[in-house]
Design a protein around this motif. Structure first.
Motif, PDB file in Angstrom:
ATOM      1  N   GLU A  43      38.820  -5.152  39.567  1.00 17.29           N
ATOM      2  CA  GLU A  43      39.309  -6.234  38.735  1.00 17.29           C
ATOM      3  C   GLU A  43      39.292  -5.775  37.284  1.00 17.29           C
ATOM      4  O   GLU A  43      38.324  -5.159  36.844  1.00 17.29           O
ATOM      5  N   CYS A  44      40.344  -6.101  36.558  1.00 20.81           N
ATOM      6  CA  CYS A  44      40.414  -5.720  35.144  1.00 20.81           C
ATOM      7  C   CYS A  44      39.484  -6.618  34.327  1.00 20.81           C
ATOM      8  O   CYS A  44      39.501  -7.832  34.478  1.00 20.81           O
ATOM      9  N   SER A  45      38.674  -5.994  33.470  1.00 24.50           N
ATOM     10  CA  SER A  45      37.728  -6.806  32.692  1.00 24.50           C
ATOM     11  C   SER A  45      38.438  -7.516  31.537  1.00 24.50           C
ATOM     12  O   SER A  45      37.905  -8.428  30.926  1.00 24.50           O
ATOM     13  N   GLY A  46      39.670  -7.089  31.241  1.00 27.34           N
ATOM     14  CA  GLY A  46      40.405  -7.735  30.157  1.00 27.34           C
ATOM     15  C   GLY A  46      41.035  -9.034  30.607  1.00 27.34           C
ATOM     16  O   GLY A  46      40.897 -10.063  29.939  1.00 27.34           O
ATOM     17  N   CYS A  47      41.708  -9.037  31.771  1.00 28.00           N
ATOM     18  CA  CYS A  47      42.472 -10.226  32.165  1.00 28.00           C
ATOM     19  C   CYS A  47      42.079 -10.766  33.541  1.00 28.00           C
ATOM     20  O   CYS A  47      42.534 -11.837  33.925  1.00 28.00           O
ATOM     21  N   GLY A  48      41.260 -10.051  34.284  1.00 27.47           N
ATOM     22  CA  GLY A  48      40.826 -10.555  35.580  1.00 27.47           C
ATOM     23  C   GLY A  48      41.777 -10.239  36.721  1.00 27.47           C
ATOM     24  O   GLY A  48      41.534 -10.620  37.865  1.00 27.47           O
ATOM     25  N   CYS A  82      43.756   0.981  35.548  1.00 25.64           N
ATOM     26  CA  CYS A  82      44.977   1.079  34.766  1.00 25.64           C
ATOM     27  C   CYS A  82      45.724  -0.238  34.944  1.00 25.64           C
ATOM     28  O   CYS A  82      46.427  -0.445  35.924  1.00 25.64           O
ATOM     29  N   CYS A  83      45.520  -1.153  33.992  1.00 28.86           N
ATOM     30  CA  CYS A  83      46.073  -2.505  34.122  1.00 28.86           C
ATOM     31  C   CYS A  83      47.458  -2.567  33.480  1.00 28.86           C
ATOM     32  O   CYS A  83      47.645  -2.065  32.372  1.00 28.86           O
ATOM     33  N   PRO A  84      48.434  -3.154  34.155  1.00 29.56           N
ATOM     34  CA  PRO A  84      49.782  -3.238  33.592  1.00 29.56           C
ATOM     35  C   PRO A  84      49.813  -4.021  32.270  1.00 29.56           C
ATOM     36  O   PRO A  84      50.673  -3.781  31.439  1.00 29.56           O
ATOM     37  N   ASP A  85      48.870  -4.952  32.116  1.00 24.96           N
ATOM     38  CA  ASP A  85      48.859  -5.770  30.897  1.00 24.96           C
ATOM     39  C   ASP A  85      47.972  -5.181  29.804  1.00 24.96           C
ATOM     40  O   ASP A  85      48.332  -5.181  28.641  1.00 24.96           O
ATOM     41  N   CYS A  86      46.784  -4.724  30.195  1.00 21.63           N
ATOM     42  CA  CYS A  86      45.792  -4.328  29.194  1.00 21.63           C
ATOM     43  C   CYS A  86      45.712  -2.810  28.989  1.00 21.63           C
ATOM     44  O   CYS A  86      45.040  -2.347  28.080  1.00 21.63           O
ATOM     45  N   GLY A  87      46.351  -2.036  29.824  1.00 23.58           N
ATOM     46  CA  GLY A  87      46.224  -0.579  29.736  1.00 23.58           C
ATOM     47  C   GLY A  87      44.951  -0.126  30.432  1.00 23.58           C
ATOM     48  O   GLY A  87      44.480  -0.768  31.376  1.00 23.58           O
TER      49      GLY A  87
HETATM   50 ZN   LIG Z   1      44.142  -6.520  32.447  1.00 23.31          ZN
END
Ligand SMILES: [Zn+2]
Length: 411
Positions: A43-48, A82-87
Motif C-alpha cells: 500500500e502506498c503511504s502517500g495515498c493508500g 512505485c505509485c502512479p500518483d505519488c511516484g
Molecule cells: Zn500513492
C-alpha cells in the motif's frame, strides 16, 4: 530458539523473524523480520492505493516492547513502491504508525504510561528523553482521537482558566452531557467564543445546542446570543458561588486593613478557611473561624451570606427560587457590606439566567470537574506549550473516566 519460535513470540502479524541476536552483556535483543510468504499486498503511504509492484527494498530499525530485561530492537525489511500518483514512496505498514523509530505497540505502552504518570517518570522508566515521550504521547492521543465517534453537542459549558500573568486566560468549551472538554481558546473575549462557533461547528450542529452553562461574563453572553440565539443560558452555580467567595475575601481584606495590630494577626491567613464550606471543615478549623467571627461580625455576616446563597439551587420551582433570592438580598440591608451589595446587583442583572436553572436541567458540577482536571494536568505537566496536546490529554482523561463508570455499572 528457532526463528519460527521467535516469530511466534514477537507476534507481528504478517511478519516473520529470519535472524536474531542476543547481547547478554548489554542486555539487548535484535530481531530481523521480513514479510511472510503470503503477505504481498503493498500500500502506498502517500495515498493508500494498493500496489502490486515494489521498487526497492530497505531496512528500518524500531524499538519494540522489551522482552524481560532485554531491550528489543526490530530490524524490519520494507519496500518502496512505485505509485502512479505519488511516484516512489515508502509502503504503508500498520505496525509503524509514524516516522519515529518505535513500533506501534511500543508507542502505545508509552502513551498508556503517560495516562497515570508524569512525563519525567515515564521518560526514566523507558530510558527516553522527556521531549521524545511527549511526542509519542501526542501521536498516541491523536490516533485515539481520529478513530472515535463524537457525540452531538446539546448542552455546552463555557469556562475560563487563569493560566498566569503571561498567558492570561484560557477559554474552555465543554460538552456537559459527556463531561468532555471540546475546545480551548486563547483569552476570554467575545471573539474567542465566536471562533469556536464559527470554525468548529456547522450551522446544523449549532442548532442542536439547547442550553449553555456559563459564568456571568458579558462577552460570552453576547457571543451565545449571536451564534445560538435559541439556546438557553444558565448561569452556573459553581461560578456564582465563586463570585460570592471573592466577595467574602474582599470583606476580609477590607477588615484586615481597617484594623490594626492584634486584630490583623487574627484575620491574616484565614483566606482559605473563609473560602471553604462550613460542612467541609473539621472541628479545629471551625473553632478557628469562630474565634475570628467573635472578633469581627462583618466577616461572620459575609461568610453566612455566602453559605446561605448556595441553598438557592435547592429550589426547582422558579417562584420559590426567586423568593429565596429576594430574602437573601433583604438580609444585606444595613450591613454595609459593599462587596456583597455588588454581588446582589450582579445577581439581579442576571436573574433570567439564574432562574433558567429551574427551566432547563443541566448537570451542575461538570464544569467544576473539568476545570479541576485541566488544572491538575497543568500542575503535573508544568506548563503545556502545545494547547492541542493539553486538550487531547484532558479529553482522554474524561473519556477513560466515562469508560470506567460504564464498566462499574455493567458489573
Ligand atoms: Zn500513492
Amino acid at each position: 530458539m528457532s526463528e519460527s519460535e521467535w516469530t511466534k513470540i514477537l507476534g507481528w502479524p504478517g511478519y516473520r523473524v529470519y535472524r536474531s541476536e542476543i547481547n547478554e552483556g548489554a542486555k539487548t535483543l535484535r530481531l530481523w523480520v521480513r514479510r511472510k510468504r503470503g503477505n504481498r499486498k503493498l500500500e502506498c503511504s502517500g495515498c493508500g492505493r494498493k500496489i502490486n509492484e515494489m521498487a526497492e527494498v530497505y531496512e528500518r530499525e524500531v524499538r519494540d516492547l522489551p522482552w524481560s530485561e532485554y531491550r528489543t530492537t526490530v530490524v524490519i525489511e520494507l519496500y518502496r513502491v512505485c505509485c502512479p500518483d505519488c511516484g516512489i514512496k515508502a509502503e504503508k505498514v500498520a505496525l509503524l504508525p509514524s516516522k519515529a523509530p518505535f513500533s506501534k505497540r511500543f508507542e502505545e505502552a508509552v502513551g498508556q504510561a503517560c495516562e497515570s504518570a508524569p512525563v519525567r517518570r515515564v521518560a526514566r522508566q523507558f530510558g527516553l528523553a522527556a521531549s521524545t515521550v511527549r511526542a509519542i504521547d501526542l501521536r498516541y492521543l491523536e490516533r485515539w482521537a481520529q478513530g472515535r465517534r463524537r457525540p452531538a453537542l446539546r448542552q455546552m459549558g463555557v469556562d475560563e482558566i487563569y493560566l498566569g500573568k503571561k498567558q492570561k486566560f484560557l477559554t474552555v468549551v465543554t460538552n456537559l452531557e459527556t463531561g468532555e472538554p471540546l475546545w480551548f481558546g486563547r483569552e476570554r473575549k467575545k471573539e474567542t467564543l465566536d471562533e469556536f462557533f464559527e470554525k468548529r461547528l456547522s450551522a446544523f450542529q449549532r442548532s442542536a445546542i439547547r442550553a449553555a452553562c456559563v459564568d456571568m461574563w458579558e462577552p460570552f453572553r453576547q457571543s451565545l446570543e449571536q451564534w445560538v440565539p435559541e439556546c438557553r443560558i444558565v448561569y452556573d452555580k459553581f461560578h456564582i458561588l465563586q463570585h460570592a467567595s471573592q466577595a467574602v475575601d474582599e470583606v476580609r481584606r477590607a477588615e484586615f486593613f481597617r484594623k490594626g495590630g492584634a486584630a490583623r494577626d487574627l484575620v491574616r491567613g484565614k483566606r482559605w478557611l473563609l473560602l471553604s464550606s462550613w460542612l467541609n471543615l473539621d472541628r479545629g478549623k471551625r473553632r478557628q473561624l469562630n474565634t475570628l467571627f467573635a472578633f469581627n461580625r462583618r466577616i461572620l455576616k459575609a461568610y453566612l451570606l455566602k453559605e446561605s446563597l448556595s441553598q438557592l439551587w435547592n429550589y426547582t420551582y422558579e417562584g420559590a427560587m426567586l423568593r429565596y433570592l429576594q430574602s437573601w438580598i433583604n438580609q444585606l440591608r444595613w450591613q454595609r457590606l459593599k462587596p456583597m451589595e455588588k454581588l446582589a446587583r450582579m445577581l439581579l442583572d442576571h436573574l433570567e439566567g439564574i432562574l433558567n436553572y429551574c427551566r432547563t436541567k443541566v448537570p451542575m458540577g461538570v464544569i467544576e470537574a473539568v476545570n479541576g482536571n485541566i488544572k491538575a494536568l497543568l500542575r503535573r505537566g508544568r506548563g503545556y506549550r502545545d494547547m492541542n496536546y493539553l486538550l487531547l490529554k484532558a479529553q482522554r482523561l474524561a473519556a477513560t473516566k466515562t469508560e470506567f463508570l460504564v464498566l462499574q455499572k455493567a458489573a
